[in-house]
Each structure stands twice: as C-alpha cells, then as structure tokens.
Design a protein around this motif. Structure first.
Motif, PDB file in Angstrom:
ATOM      1  N   MET A 186       0.875   3.984  -2.593  1.00  0.00           N
ATOM      2  CA  MET A 186       0.561   5.539  -2.727  1.00  0.00           C
ATOM      3  C   MET A 186       1.421   6.535  -3.162  1.00  0.00           C
ATOM      4  O   MET A 186       1.268   7.340  -3.385  1.00  0.00           O
ATOM      5  CB  MET A 186       0.555   5.872  -0.308  1.00  0.00           C
ATOM      6  CG  MET A 186       0.061   5.027  -0.156  1.00  0.00           C
ATOM      7  SD  MET A 186      -1.857   5.404  -0.087  1.00  0.00           S
ATOM      8  CE  MET A 186      -2.070   6.843   1.683  1.00  0.00           C
ATOM      9  N   ALA A 226      -5.949  -0.551   3.135  1.00  0.00           N
ATOM     10  CA  ALA A 226      -5.791   0.678   2.298  1.00  0.00           C
ATOM     11  C   ALA A 226      -6.537   1.713   2.344  1.00  0.00           C
ATOM     12  O   ALA A 226      -6.694   2.976   2.680  1.00  0.00           O
ATOM     13  CB  ALA A 226      -6.452  -0.020   0.961  1.00  0.00           C
ATOM     14  N   ARG A 258      -5.491   3.701   5.541  1.00  0.00           N
ATOM     15  CA  ARG A 258      -4.880   4.964   5.229  1.00  0.00           C
ATOM     16  C   ARG A 258      -4.861   6.043   4.470  1.00  0.00           C
ATOM     17  O   ARG A 258      -3.865   6.299   3.158  1.00  0.00           O
ATOM     18  CB  ARG A 258      -3.609   3.803   4.523  1.00  0.00           C
ATOM     19  CG  ARG A 258      -3.047   3.206   5.823  1.00  0.00           C
ATOM     20  CD  ARG A 258      -1.893   2.701   5.578  1.00  0.00           C
ATOM     21  NE  ARG A 258      -0.865   3.016   4.801  1.00  0.00           N
ATOM     22  CZ  ARG A 258       0.717   2.909   4.131  1.00  0.00           C
ATOM     23  NH1 ARG A 258       0.714   1.279   4.093  1.00  0.00           N
ATOM     24  NH2 ARG A 258       0.864   3.415   3.527  1.00  0.00           N
ATOM     25  N   LEU A 283      -6.466   4.828   0.527  1.00  0.00           N
ATOM     26  CA  LEU A 283      -5.865   4.802  -0.380  1.00  0.00           C
ATOM     27  C   LEU A 283      -6.882   4.384  -1.801  1.00  0.00           C
ATOM     28  O   LEU A 283      -6.732   5.694  -2.741  1.00  0.00           O
ATOM     29  CB  LEU A 283      -4.988   3.014  -0.786  1.00  0.00           C
ATOM     30  CG  LEU A 283      -4.878   2.481  -1.946  1.00  0.00           C
ATOM     31  CD1 LEU A 283      -4.007   3.779  -2.977  1.00  0.00           C
ATOM     32  CD2 LEU A 283      -4.984   1.530  -2.289  1.00  0.00           C
ATOM     33  N   ASP A 284      -8.699   4.554  -1.166  1.00  0.00           N
ATOM     34  CA  ASP A 284      -9.663   4.921  -1.908  1.00  0.00           C
ATOM     35  C   ASP A 284      -9.707   6.097  -2.017  1.00  0.00           C
ATOM     36  O   ASP A 284     -10.263   6.432  -3.284  1.00  0.00           O
ATOM     37  CB  ASP A 284     -10.453   4.104  -1.389  1.00  0.00           C
ATOM     38  CG  ASP A 284     -10.449   4.916  -0.120  1.00  0.00           C
ATOM     39  OD1 ASP A 284     -10.108   4.681   1.447  1.00  0.00           O
ATOM     40  OD2 ASP A 284     -12.091   5.165   0.414  1.00  0.00           O
ATOM     41  N   ARG A 322      -7.245   9.262  -2.420  1.00  0.00           N
ATOM     42  CA  ARG A 322      -6.025   9.211  -3.692  1.00  0.00           C
ATOM     43  C   ARG A 322      -6.099   8.953  -5.367  1.00  0.00           C
ATOM     44  O   ARG A 322      -5.672   9.448  -6.309  1.00  0.00           O
ATOM     45  CB  ARG A 322      -4.687   8.549  -2.739  1.00  0.00           C
ATOM     46  CG  ARG A 322      -4.453   9.964  -1.505  1.00  0.00           C
ATOM     47  CD  ARG A 322      -3.320   8.819  -1.641  1.00  0.00           C
ATOM     48  NE  ARG A 322      -2.721   9.758  -0.697  1.00  0.00           N
ATOM     49  CZ  ARG A 322      -1.142   9.784  -0.484  1.00  0.00           C
ATOM     50  NH1 ARG A 322      -0.374   9.755  -1.617  1.00  0.00           N
ATOM     51  NH2 ARG A 322      -0.710  10.871   0.434  1.00  0.00           N
ATOM     52  N   THR A 323      -7.106   7.297  -5.232  1.00  0.00           N
ATOM     53  CA  THR A 323      -7.013   6.649  -6.444  1.00  0.00           C
ATOM     54  C   THR A 323      -8.377   5.874  -6.753  1.00  0.00           C
ATOM     55  O   THR A 323      -9.409   6.015  -5.353  1.00  0.00           O
ATOM     56  CB  THR A 323      -5.886   5.213  -6.187  1.00  0.00           C
ATOM     57  OG1 THR A 323      -5.715   5.523  -7.631  1.00  0.00           O
ATOM     58  CG2 THR A 323      -5.934   4.398  -5.193  1.00  0.00           C
ATOM     59  N   ILE A 354       0.868  -1.122   0.070  1.00  0.00           N
ATOM     60  CA  ILE A 354      -0.155   0.381   0.075  1.00  0.00           C
ATOM     61  C   ILE A 354       0.624   1.667   0.251  1.00  0.00           C
ATOM     62  O   ILE A 354       0.347   2.093  -0.742  1.00  0.00           O
ATOM     63  CB  ILE A 354      -0.942   0.225   1.945  1.00  0.00           C
ATOM     64  CG1 ILE A 354      -2.163  -1.165   1.061  1.00  0.00           C
ATOM     65  CG2 ILE A 354      -2.036   1.224   1.508  1.00  0.00           C
ATOM     66  CD1 ILE A 354      -2.773  -1.193   2.225  1.00  0.00           C
TER      67      ILE A 354
END
Lengths: 450, 313
Positions: A249, A272, A275, A277-278, A280-281, A245
């Motif tokens: 990132m 994810a 942190r 991640l979902d 950001r992307t 992850i």
C-alpha cells in the motif's frame, strides 16, 4: 502275496511309461518354448505407467488431486477408446491398455529419487509420468536418463531442466514457467498504458523468486522507464500478509505482481481486498485460475489472471476440450484446473507418439528409442491448444500463452474471464539455445507476436 | 563376570555380509541400502550425543553442510569419491568446531532448540541463494573412483561398497572411542556434570569433542547421500523435518551399540518404501503407526531385541 508280484514293473510296463514320459517331456518342451517365445512374439498386453503426484501435503489439494483425477479420466478415455478426433484410433495406445501405479510426490527429492528407482526396478513400470515440484523434476531427470526409462515431466515449471542439460529419455509436455510472467507483463502493459511503477509479492522459494525475476526482467525489457517499487517475499504457507500488504500500500505502485497459489493466494486475496489494495492498484495473479471458482465473488473484479498456459477457462472451445470438461465435471463434480489439463496433455502426447512409432515399426510394439524419436519435435493437439515439442532438442513443449481479466457475473452467479488475449508461443518463449533469463534480459530478441 | 565385547566382530561380519550381498541384491535395494547406511552414519553421531544426555534437533545442519560441500566442489570439477567425502566431513568439522564454543554451554531443551535454530538459519540462507537454485537445488554429477568413471549398475555398486567401507570404519572408530576414558565420560556427564568436573575433566571440552565427532559423521552421511542421489536442495537436506527423522531413527534403533543406528536406519527405510508402495494415500499413517508400535513394544529400540536375548542366556 509273494515277492514276485511285488516286482514293480514288467518290461512292457516300463516301455509304456517311458513312452508316456517322452510324450510328457515333449509337451513340456513345447510348453516351455511357448512360455518363453510367446511374450516376445505376442502383442504387448498392458502399458504399466508410474504416476507420481502430490497426494498429501499443501500441494495435494490445488495440484496433486486434480492432476491425478485428470490422469485417471484421460486414461479411462484412452483405454475405452472414447476420445474424440484425432485420438479416436481405437482402444488403448495402439491397442494396449494403460495401467497405473500411483505414488505420492511428498517427502522431498531424495525420497523421490529412491521411489523412482523402486518404480522402475521393483515395480517394473514401462514409463513414468508425473512430478509437480521443480526440485523433484531436476532431481529425477538425470536418474531417468541413467536408467534409460522414458519419463514425462508433466507439470513442473522451472526452465532450468532443459536449459542447463539435455536428456534423451526425459520429456516435458507442458511449457515452462517463463512464458507465464512474460505474457503477464505484456498483458499488463497493454491494459494499463501509462504504467510507471509496479511491485511484487511472491513466496520465498524457487517458484516465487523465479516468477518475480522473470516478471521484473520482462517489464524492464518491454518498458525500460518503469520501475519496481518494492518486492515482498513472505515465507511459503505464511498465510498472514498484513505487513507485506502495508508495504504494498505504501509503495503506491500502479500494479502488483504475484505468483501465490493455494491457501496462500486465498488468504492474500481476503486480506488485500479487506484493506482495499485491489482498488488502489492493478493486481496481476499469474497462477490464480484454479482458485477463481472457489473464490467466486470474493475475487475482486478486474484482477489479471493467468492459468500457466491455455488451460481451464482459457482452453479453446474444441471437441477435445468439450469432451475433457464434460467428463471431468461429470466424474468429479468440479471444474478441471490446469494441473488436470497438463497431465491429460502428457497422456495425449504418449498416445500420439507411441502409435506413430508403432505404425512405423510395422505394427509391432516399438522400442523406447523408437518412441523417443517419434516424440522429439512432435506436434500434437491437446485439450487446451496445440502443443509443439520444439525446445530442449525436441524434448520441451511450448504452447501459446493466455491471460485475461476476472469478472464475477452477478446475474449468472458465476466466475468468468473477459478480454482474453492469446500470445503465440514464439512471442513468449525463448528460441532454442538461449536460457530464458538471458533472453528476457537481452530484450526478448526475435519474439514474434501477432 | 565380564562378558567379552563382540561388537567389533559383529560389525565386521555384518558389513562383510552386506558388502557381498550388494553383488546379488536388486539395484533398487542396493541404492536404498546406500542411502539408509549414509543416514545411519548421521544417527551414529546422534547416538554419541544421546549417550551424553544431549539431543540435537538440528543435526541436518551438518548433513546439509556435507551435502552442499560436495555439490559446490562438484561445480568446481572435483569428482573423486574419497576427496568429496573427506571434504564434506572436514566442512562439517570446521563448522561444528566453531559453533561448539557456543552450543556446549547449553543442555537439554536449550541444546536441542539452539541446534535446530542453527540448522534453520542454514536453511534460510540456502532458500535465499538463487545462484544455488533456492528450494529447487541443483544436480551433482556422479563421482569417480580413483579416476575411474563408473556408470549404471557398477556406479550404484561402487557407491554402495564405499559406503560399506565407511560404515565399518566409522563404527569401529566410534566403538573404540566409546570404550575409551573420554567415551565413558558420556554417562558420567549425563548423570552428574559436577562430579565429572571434580574428577578434573572439563565437561565443555568433552562435549565439544563429541559434538565435532557427531558433526563429522553427519557430514560424511550428507556427502554420500548427495553423491548417490545426484541432487541437493534445502528441503531434503536442511529442513527441520530431516533432523526430526534422524532423531526418530535414533529412538527407533536404540543406543545400545554402534551397529544399532544402521539397523534402525535400514528398518526405517524399508517400512517407509513399502508403505509408499502399498498405501500411497496413507503412507504417513502406516509409517507412523508401525514405528509407534515398535517403540511401544521395544522401548529401548530395536537393539534391545539383541541385548534381551543375551541377558536371558
């Protein structure tokens, strides 16, 4: 008592007994004639099917058990003749009831080949339906042909089976895995028009490697100026993805592709989302449909979700599908997932093909060859959508593909799918005679999309 | 009184009976026996190491090397059964000879773990090899017998008879080896290495030879099972559970005789396949508890059934 009376039989008695003996022998002969002649002349009484699925190990929960449940339920529907049209043709398959012998798929391909032979030669099954692992499918196919046993590969994904060889006795009634990633790439590019970079996290084994290869190639074919920033291959069943992850990132990719399944997918989602991640992307999870109900609101909104075909939430609302969902939920108190759909699909294919061959054979039970010719290039209605056996010389199915976006409906407290897009089979499957990899790398020539 | 050694006679008679039985047994049984005997060859190799006090927990390394050598040769068009088995064996011998220089320095748990590490390296490499199908593996076309192509039942029988012949040859050779001076070194090394060194023998060299012999047998076993199954993949050839199964059968069989590994292997396969058939949901439990019971009742393995009786007589 003298010796004379001890004399066993008078001549009259002897003749009486010999008459009796003759009658008995005659009856016996007639009986024997019936005994040997009956099975040939009479109707077949049962269709013995070997059913193979993971009943133990990590693949049992997400695939094996829903697969077996789907099979049991659909077989029940066929045997009792309660399926809706076009399968409302009476009880059983051409009047013959299906009985199953269930075998565990765990243990690796060597054991599976041994057990396949045992099913056929020791248990005398008429045909075999099953196999979730691609490695098992690859190993079983040539053995099925060698032993001349009709075998339906119901769930495995690798395109290699009918692209590297051709088989007479082997069919796969679900589409192969190439379309999962082609449709995901098409959907992603539609949803994120300005996409420049993408990354991937896939398990380090054949399924993960193939999924990433297909997705990466499809992205390059559809939009050559995009670029893959990082490809992560954690070990299968790793469960711990902190370093992957971090890498994702850092890569700052616009989208992250993943074919994770089972506990791995759930762990990845938890780690994810924790942190961010979902946020950001754009996550693209090609095999995540079976887990969206389990995850519920812990699955982040906006994730692109696939079900490896038009199954589960992507299945069209038809009488067949309504029957399937209702009976499944009533019986197992849980939603059917794609593994349940694809095995049900396999039994529908059998019912249609055998009944067609039965009718063509003047109402007599058809031979294996007759069933095979009925099944080649057959088209049939399944619970999810229409299936055509159009690849692999009529032995490999294609269907449309479906992709959507996850949304947790807070009011209804329910996991839902939005913006579902269906892709025609010709849009996401290679034509006959070219391997999936070559077709994608060659820019998917001749793809007919609607 | 020194009892006359009847092992070779027993072996020859047993192999002859099995070979003849192949003509009458049902197909599934012949196939299963072929696989059981092929795995018995691997276990025979472990028996040699075991007698020396060494436990290889990574013998699937050589089983897999043999199998993949056959698979790769098949991709290049080699199909002769003798050539393929020879190739699998030689590939394993070469690998074992090279690794032997390192691994013969270690004993006990270090030997076991290092051998397991090597096998898992091979597993990792194969999983990364997408050309070889990664974990899905690839298929191998059936072997030919001195240019003759067999099909169906005769193919199964052909494979079986070749395996029987190899079992006899391997059993004979290993038994002769174990009876030789070098073979007898096994127990000496297990009990006291320093004494053996004082006798003027290099312990490392003796172990090196044993390691190579064990690898050769595993290579042959792997070659046969790859050919008869017709498919190889890392999970059923190289994963540590495969090695574990071999160790298990070694314990189950006992190390009393070169015949024991084959007996143990056949019993293991039979228990497993019937557990599979009758208890598809709990076959591991049945398999595990049956084998546990066997080991509790017969701590020296199945072979002790035969030696015990002899002792009583």
């Amino acid at each position: 008592m003298n010796i004379k009376t001890m004399h066993p039989l008078s001549s009259a008695e002897t003749s009486k007994i010999s008459t009796l003996a003759r009658i008995a022998a005659g009856l016996l002969a007639v009986g024997l004639v019936f005994f040997f002649a009956l099975p040939a002349a009479a109707q077949k009484t049962e269709l013995k099917v070997g059913l193979v699925a993971f009943l133990s190990g990590p693949a049992a929960g997400p695939f094996g058990i829903p697969f077996r449940n789907g099979a049991e339920m659909v077989i029940g529907g066929i045997n009792s003749g309660t399926l809706p049209a076009p399968y409302d043709t009476g009880k059983g398959i051409a009047g013959v009831k299906i009985v199953t012998i269930v075998i565990d798929e765990a243990g690796g391909s060597t054991k599976q080949v041994t057990e396949f032979r045992n099913l056929v030669q020791r248990q005398n099954v008429d045909l075999v339906v099953g196999y979730i692992s691609s490695g098992d499918c690859l190993a079983i196919a040539p053995v099925a042909d060698e032993m001349k046993v009709l075998t339906i590969l119901a769930d495995c994904g690798t395109p290699r089976i009918f692209e590297e060889a051709s088989y007479k006795y082997v069919f796969r009634t679900r589409p192969h895995a190439a379309m999962d990633n082609i449709s995901a790439a098409r959907y992603l590019l539609d949803k994120v028009p300005g996409l420049r970079t993408y990354a991937g996290i896939n398990q380090n084994y054949a399924w993960g490697q193939d999924s990433w290869r297909d997705f990466d190639a499809a992205m390059q074919a559809l939009k050559p100026m995009t670029e893959a920033t990082t490809e992560q291959f954690p070990k299968i069943f790793a469960g711990q993805y902190s370093s992957e992850i971090s890498a994702l990132m850092l890569s700052q990719a616009d989208a992250v592709h993943s074919s994770l399944w089972g506990g791995d997918l759930e762990s990845f989602i938890f780690q994810a989302t924790a942190r961010g991640l979902d946020k950001r992307t754009q996550l693209v999870l090609t095999a995540s449909e079976p887990y969206m109900f389990r995850l519920g609101k812990r699955m982040p909104d906006g994730v692109i979700i696939g079900a490896r075909g038009p199954y589960g939430v992507f299945a069209h609302d038809t009488p067949l599908n309504r029957w399937f969902r209702k009976n499944y939920v009533d019986r197992y108190a849980t939603q059917p997932v794609y593994a349940s759909y694809v095995v049900g699909q396999a039994f529908l294919a059998l019912k249609q093909a055998i009944e067609a061959a039965h009718a063509a054979n003047n109402g007599n039970w058809p031979s294996v060859d007759q069933i095979i010719s009925a099944m080649e290039y057959m088209e049939f209605e399944a619970f999810g959508s229409t299936v055509s056996m159009s690849l692999g010389k009529g032995h490999q199915a294609v269907t449309e593909a479906a992709v959507g976006v996850f949304k947790f409906d807070v009011d209804a407290n329910e996991a839902t799918i939005q913006d579902i897009k269906y892709y025609a089979a010709e849009c996401v499957n290679p034509p006959e005679g070219i391997s999936s990899v070559d077709w994608i790398n060659g820019g998917m020539q001749g793809a007919k999309c609607n | 009184m020194i009892e006359k050694d009847k092992t070779l006679r027993t072996l020859a008679i047993a192999v002859a009976i099995f070979a003849v039985a192949g003509f009458f047994l049902p197909q599934w049984a012949v196939f299963m026996l072929t696989l059981a005997l092929a795995k018995g060859l691997v276990v025979l190799g472990l028996l040699i190491l075991w007698r020396t006090g060494l436990l290889s927990f990574g013998h699937a390394l050589f089983y897999c090397t043999g199998g993949y050598a056959v698979g790769l040769a098949g991709l290049w068009g080699l199909t002769d059964v003798v050539a393929l088995i020879a190739l699998g064996t030689v590939a394993s011998i070469l690998l074992a000879f090279a690794l032997g220089f390192l691994i013969t320095r270690y004993r006990e748990i270090y030997f076991a773990m290092l051998s397991m590490a090597f096998s898992m390296i091979l597993y990792g490499v194969l999983v990364k090899s997408e050309v070889l199908g990664s974990t899905d593996g690839f298929n191998i076309s059936p072997p030919t017998f001195l240019g003759v192509k067999l099909e169906g039942e005769s193919l199964t029988l052909g494979n079986y008879l070749v395996t029987c012949l190899l079992v006899w040859a391997a059993g004979w050779g290993v038994h002769r080896y174990l009876q030789s001076t070098m073979g007898h070194m096994s127990i000496g090394i297990r009990d006291n290495e320093i004494r053996v060194e004082y006798l003027g023998v290099s312990v490392r060299r003796v172990i090196h030879v044993k390691y190579v012999i064990a690898a050769a047998l595993a290579g042959a076993g792997g070659a046969i099972s790859a050919m008869v199954v017709g498919h190889i993949d890392p999970d059923s050839m190289a994963y540590w559970t495969v090695s574990g199964e071999f160790v298990f059968v070694t314990i189950l069989a006992g190390t009393g005789s070169v015949v024991a590994p084959f007996l143990g292997s056949i019993v293991f396969e039979l228990v497993r396949t019937y557990a599979f058939q009758y208890t598809p949901y709990t076959w591991q439990l049945i398999l595990g508890s049956t084998l546990l019971l066997l080991i509790l009742i017969l701590p020296d393995g199945l072979w002790s059934l035969f030696t015990r009786r002899k002792a009583r007589v």
